[in-house]
Scaffold this active site. Structure first.
Site, short mmCIF file in Angstrom:
data_model
loop_
_atom_site.label_atom_id
_atom_site.label_comp_id
_atom_site.label_asym_id
_atom_site.label_seq_id
_atom_site.Cartn_x
_atom_site.Cartn_y
_atom_site.Cartn_z
N GLU A 52 -12.19 -8.13 1.35
CA GLU A 52 -11.55 -7.44 2.48
C GLU A 52 -11.13 -8.42 3.57
O GLU A 52 -10.08 -8.27 4.18
CB GLU A 52 -12.50 -6.38 3.06
CG GLU A 52 -12.58 -5.11 2.24
CD GLU A 52 -11.23 -4.44 2.06
OE1 GLU A 52 -10.51 -4.27 3.05
OE2 GLU A 52 -10.87 -4.12 0.91
N CYS A 207 4.67 2.68 -1.10
CA CYS A 207 5.25 2.86 0.24
C CYS A 207 5.35 1.49 0.92
O CYS A 207 4.79 1.26 1.98
CB CYS A 207 4.38 3.81 1.06
SG CYS A 207 5.22 4.39 2.53
N CYS A 214 10.07 6.02 -3.19
CA CYS A 214 9.74 7.43 -2.95
C CYS A 214 9.79 8.25 -4.23
O CYS A 214 9.07 9.25 -4.37
CB CYS A 214 10.67 8.02 -1.90
SG CYS A 214 10.62 7.10 -0.35
N CYS A 217 6.37 8.32 -5.63
CA CYS A 217 5.29 8.55 -4.66
C CYS A 217 4.66 9.93 -4.83
O CYS A 217 5.38 10.94 -4.85
CB CYS A 217 5.85 8.39 -3.25
SG CYS A 217 4.61 8.70 -1.99
N CYS A 223 6.37 14.47 2.50
CA CYS A 223 6.65 13.34 3.40
C CYS A 223 7.77 13.69 4.38
O CYS A 223 8.92 13.93 3.98
CB CYS A 223 7.02 12.10 2.58
SG CYS A 223 7.44 10.70 3.63
S1 SF4 Z 1 7.73 9.50 0.10
FE1 SF4 Z 1 7.04 8.90 2.15
S2 SF4 Z 1 4.97 8.15 1.84
FE2 SF4 Z 1 5.96 8.20 -0.16
S3 SF4 Z 1 6.85 6.14 -0.48
FE3 SF4 Z 1 8.44 7.44 0.45
S4 SF4 Z 1 8.22 7.09 2.63
FE4 SF4 Z 1 6.33 6.39 1.69
#
Ligand code: SF4
Length: 372
Positions: A52, A207, A214, A217, A223
């Site tokens: 970390e 992200c 996205c 994601c 989002c």
């Molecule tokens: S959908 Fe939103 S949280 Fe997901 S990668 Fe895209 S910007 Fe990031």
């Protein structure tokens, strides 16, 4: 099978006390998360702590070889606490932000003095150790002890800012407070280690700062930055003033016969604290004047070929323009320097082909490479 792989079976079934956000993140982690990082193979808070700290300001791929070498040399708190600081800095050489290494070393000594060589299992005691902030303490407790603690590193901040369309700079205190509340709200009661690792991985790989994926994601449906098409604005970058520039001249004093170069240890405080470096001469002073004044030796005025091209090193708060000067010394001059400095213990003659058993600042290590 590591515990990270075991999470694969359990995460895909719904976990009680998780909301849609954390469930989606856990499901994504079960399939896509990183489970083979070297610090995930070793159980124990010590390796989590070291990783970390190394991962602050530094990317995973860069950290891996450093982590392996560091753990080989300092496999536990005791070995780290009892090692000379020079050796710790040597194993940190090239990672940058050397205060992290000095703090690790000091914290290991505090752990031996006050905690029987173990990392404490509560947030307050961890935060009292040098170099451990709230997010790092939360990560250690979540990853090593499965305690329900939230984290808020740069990756998590970015994911939350985008998910909630927060467009201010995340370092503003009101925004930081809001982000901690959101981080806490979404941290599940169970599988907290997997969730914590997942959030770090999501921020680093999906992200990402400049090119978020996205389409891959798990949070895309909720989002808000994606829905409003304002991802690029979330969060706003830190307001920056132009960095000031400083100048210095590094004197690469090398003996004519053996090819040894003079290195001196820097003060423990300040930039490159405790690392070994070339003597430095202020840019407004000539090398020959500095050598006469500080080393009591007379050198010929270096000509153009001895002045190497200026190189720039960036710190967080200023840029340093370094002008290296290569100066060859005869036996009499080297002996004077030995008598004056080397016998005192904080300077030494070092041969560029030797393995260094101490820490070198990155630009110094590069110059030594060139001297070879
Ligand atoms: S959908 Fe939103 S949280 Fe997901 S990668 Fe895209 S910007 Fe990031």
């Amino acid at each position: 099978m590591s515990r990270w792989h075991k999470n694969k079976q359990s995460a895909v079934t719904s976990v009680s006390n998780t909301d849609n956000f954390s469930q989606a993140v856990l499901n994504w982690f079960a399939v896509n998360g990183r489970k083979d990082l070297p610090w995930q193979q070793k159980t124990g808070a010590y390796s989590i702590w070291i990783s970390e700290i190394m991962l602050q300001q530094t990317q995973v791929d860069t950290v891996i070889p450093y982590f392996r070498r560091f753990m080989q040399q300092f496999p536990d708190v005791n070995s780290l606490a009892n090692a000379p600081l020079d050796s710790v800095l040597q194993h940190w050489s090239g990672l940058g932000y050397y205060a992290r290494a000095r703090n690790l070393h000091r914290a290991a000594q505090v752990l031996c003095e006050q905690h029987e060589g173990q990392l404490p299992q509560n947030l307050e005691a961890l935060c009292a150790l040098p170099g451990i902030g709230r997010s790092t303490a939360g990560a250690i407790l979540a990853l090593a002890f499965e305690q329900r603690q939230s984290i808020l590193d740069g990756n998590v901040k970015r994911v939350l800012c985008r998910y909630y369309a927060i467009s201010q700079w995340s370092g503003q205190s009101a925004v930081t407070k809001q982000l901690w509340e959101l981080a806490d709200k979404h941290t599940p009661m169970q599988q907290v280690a997997a969730y914590t690792q997942a959030m770090m991985d999501m921020g680093a790989t999906v992200c990402s700062r400049s090119r978020p994926h996205c389409d891959l994601c798990p949070l895309a449906t909720g989002c808000q930055a994606l829905a409003q098409d304002i991802i690029k604005n979330c969060p706003a970058p830190k307001p920056r003033k132009p960095l000031p520039e400083r100048q210095t001249r590094m004197l690469m004093l090398q003996t004519l016969g053996s090819g040894d170069i003079l290195l001196s240890q820097r003060e423990q405080q300040g930039i490159w604290g405790g690392l070994w470096s070339f003597p430095e001469c202020p840019a407004e002073q000539t090398a020959e004047h500095w050598c006469a004044q500080h080393l009591g030796i007379t050198i010929n005025k270096p000509d153009k070929k001895h002045y190497w091209p200026v190189r720039q090193h960036c710190f967080t708060h200023f840029r340093l323009n370094i002008e290296p000067v290569h100066i060859l010394l005869d036996a009499t001059e080297s002996q004077k320097i030995t008598d004056l400095l080397v016998t005192q213990g904080n300077s030494l003659w070092y041969h560029p082909q030797q393995e260094a058993h101490f820490g070198l600042a990155a630009p110094v290590a590069k110059l030594i490479q060139q001297l070879k």
